[in-house]
Design an enzyme around this catalytic site. Structure first.
Site, PDB file in Angstrom:
ATOM      1  N   GLY A 208       0.901  -1.239  -0.143  1.00  0.00           N
ATOM      2  CA  GLY A 208      -0.064   0.005   0.042  1.00  0.00           C
ATOM      3  C   GLY A 208       0.704   1.334   0.064  1.00  0.00           C
ATOM      4  O   GLY A 208       2.067   1.029  -0.267  1.00  0.00           O
ATOM      5  N   ASN A 209       0.251   2.453   0.363  1.00  0.00           N
ATOM      6  CA  ASN A 209       0.888   3.630   0.320  1.00  0.00           C
ATOM      7  C   ASN A 209       0.284   4.638   1.330  1.00  0.00           C
ATOM      8  O   ASN A 209      -0.799   4.326   1.851  1.00  0.00           O
ATOM      9  CB  ASN A 209       1.033   4.419  -1.218  1.00  0.00           C
ATOM     10  CG  ASN A 209      -0.393   4.643  -1.549  1.00  0.00           C
ATOM     11  OD1 ASN A 209      -1.113   5.474  -1.105  1.00  0.00           O
ATOM     12  ND2 ASN A 209      -0.885   3.855  -2.594  1.00  0.00           N
ATOM     13  N   ARG A 210       0.761   5.794   1.673  1.00  0.00           N
ATOM     14  CA  ARG A 210       0.528   6.805   2.651  1.00  0.00           C
ATOM     15  C   ARG A 210      -0.635   7.679   2.230  1.00  0.00           C
ATOM     16  O   ARG A 210      -1.056   8.404   3.156  1.00  0.00           O
ATOM     17  CB  ARG A 210       1.844   7.472   3.076  1.00  0.00           C
ATOM     18  CG  ARG A 210       2.780   6.986   3.701  1.00  0.00           C
ATOM     19  CD  ARG A 210       3.936   7.517   4.061  1.00  0.00           C
ATOM     20  NE  ARG A 210       5.020   6.764   4.437  1.00  0.00           N
ATOM     21  CZ  ARG A 210       5.215   6.474   5.730  1.00  0.00           C
ATOM     22  NH1 ARG A 210       4.196   6.537   6.520  1.00  0.00           N
ATOM     23  NH2 ARG A 210       6.263   5.713   6.065  1.00  0.00           N
TER      24      ARG A 210
END
Ligand code: C5P
Length: 421
Positions: A208-210
């Site tokens: 995933g990412n932020r």
């Protein structure tokens, strides 16, 4: 959006009237000019002084008081109101409104005003579901009233059912939407993507990412408040669905691609503010991977017990749309697209923002590209503010100051609207 807008809030005699104090206070804090009118029975629950204290303006009650000022005021309020929100709206007042009865200050203003009517019914479950109330609400809706559906839950009586007044944020959303109904995006359908995608490694883990989704949600609410029909396609985020926006929840880049394709067929604008994963695990495991080093579903553990995760490229959603336009087709449903789709992309970078952004604007054939430097703590992922550069297909770059994301959203829509003409 609400600054200096004239809003009349009507309070009926239901237990939920205490929650309207919070609404009036929040409206006042956003700079709206709020006039409150209480019915006689509302006064039994909450004193007019409470509302006057939070609205910083007089609260009105009796139409028939001796000085005649209130009688005069009901015409002034009716004419000056930009929206009349009745919170809570009781079954009794709904019945009066449906039949044009004007026997108190609130119902008289409701009959005299041309302003849009926002009704937030809140009452005991069986009053709400009574055929008389259903019929009155249907009639009011048909005449153009915006009905904010009550929530289902525990009612003051202890019963469970529909009839709870929604949270203040929902009521603020409904009022903002009503105020913006003739805005510069009225009659337009817009699609906004938000948040990051999750690409499964196994049933419990993902890449995933932020991205928090805050920028995309701000773009969606801003479009709603300018009169647009809004579809918000979001990856998993910790944000509440904005009122009046059609939310499609997705997880992966492939799901987001399908949702975007479907929603943009008849749309005027697509803003891809989502952080879409460029890569996904080639073959997600069907069962949770165990660290004991057992080779499973193509994942070979090395001597130290680690393993290499093989990633494959995800489709570029914006890139595909550009390619489809080049070939004169719309993706998935060839030839169905009626209108030109204004396409806006985002570029989140930690270095060389200008050159990467210019490259993306050209490669994805975008109308606008919003570049943000996500290496700053006050900008980009998770922050409440954003510092962006806007690149135009027609040439030129604008360097916007650090602003709250809602203001950045307004600035972005200000630049999209001229492209729709
Ligand atoms: O090329 P890059 O992924 O950095 O471009 C970012 C822009 O492209 C964003 O608007 C993002 O939403 C969009 N994007 C996309 N499909 C992908 C990856 C990103 O449309 N697979």
């Amino acid at each position: 959006m609400l600054l200096n807008r004239r809003i009349v809030v009507g309070i009926c005699g239901g237990i939920a009237s205490y929650k309207a104090v919070d609404l009036v206070s929040k409206l006042q804090q956003t700079g709206a000019l709020v006039d409150v009118i209480l019915t006689k029975h509302a006064e039994d629950f909450v004193r007019p002084l409470t509302f006057a204290a939070v609205s910083h303006r007089p609260a009105y009650t009796d139409l028939w008081e001796a000085s005649g000022q209130a009688a005069e005021m009901h015409i002034v309020l009716a004419e000056e109101a930009e929206v009349l929100a009745i919170v809570p709206a009781t079954a009794n007042t709904l019945a009066k409104l449906a039949h044009g009865i004007a026997d108190n200050m609130l119902t008289a203003v409701a009959l005299a005003t041309q302003a849009p009517l926002v009704l937030a019914p809140a009452m005991y479950r069986d009053m709400y579901t009574h055929p008389a109330t259903r019929a009155n609400l249907a009639l009011l809706r048909e005449r153009g009233a915006h009905i904010v559906e009550p929530e289902v839950g525990r009612l003051a009586s202890g019963a469970i059912g529909p009839g709870r007044l929604p949270e203040t944020a929902v009521l603020l959303g409904a009022i903002s939407q009503a105020l913006g109904r003739n805005g510069d995006l009225a009659g337009r359908k817009v699609v906004v993507t938000a948040g990051g995608t999750r690409e499964p490694i196994d049933p419990v883990r993902y890449v995933g990412n932020r991205s928090s989704g805050k920028m995309g949600f701000a773009l969606a609410t801003e479009a709603r408040d300018r009169g647009a029909q809004v579809v918000l396609i979001s990856g998993p985020v910790a944000l509440d669905a904005p009122y009046g926006v059609e939310l499609h929840a997705v997880e992966t880049a492939l799901e987001m691609r399908d949702a975007v394709r479907g929603a943009t067929l008849d749309a005027d604008v697509l803003i891809m503010s989502a952080a879409v994963a460029d890569f996904r695990p080639a073959a997600p495991a069907a069962h949770k991977l165990k660290k004991e080093g057992r080779a499973e579903q193509g994942i070979a553990f090395d001597a130290q017990g680690g393993f290499t995760l093989h990633l494959v490229r995800n489709p570029d959603i914006l890139g595909e749309l550009a390619a489809a336009e080049d070939s004169g087709k719309s993706l998935g449903d060839e030839g169905k697209r009626q209108k030109r789709l204004v396409r806006v992309g985002f570029a989140a970078e930690t270095s060389d923002l200008v050159s990467y952004a210019q490259g993306k604007l050209a490669a994805k054939r975008l109308d606008l590209l919003v570049g943000n430097d996500v290496s700053r703590s006050d900008s980009g992922f998770g922050a409440e503010t954003n510092k962006v550069l806007i690149f135009h297909a027609a040439g030129g770059m604008e360097d916007l100051p650090l602003m709250p994301k809602q203001d950045v959203a307004a600035a972005i829509w200000d630049r999209i609207v001229p492209l729709l003409r």
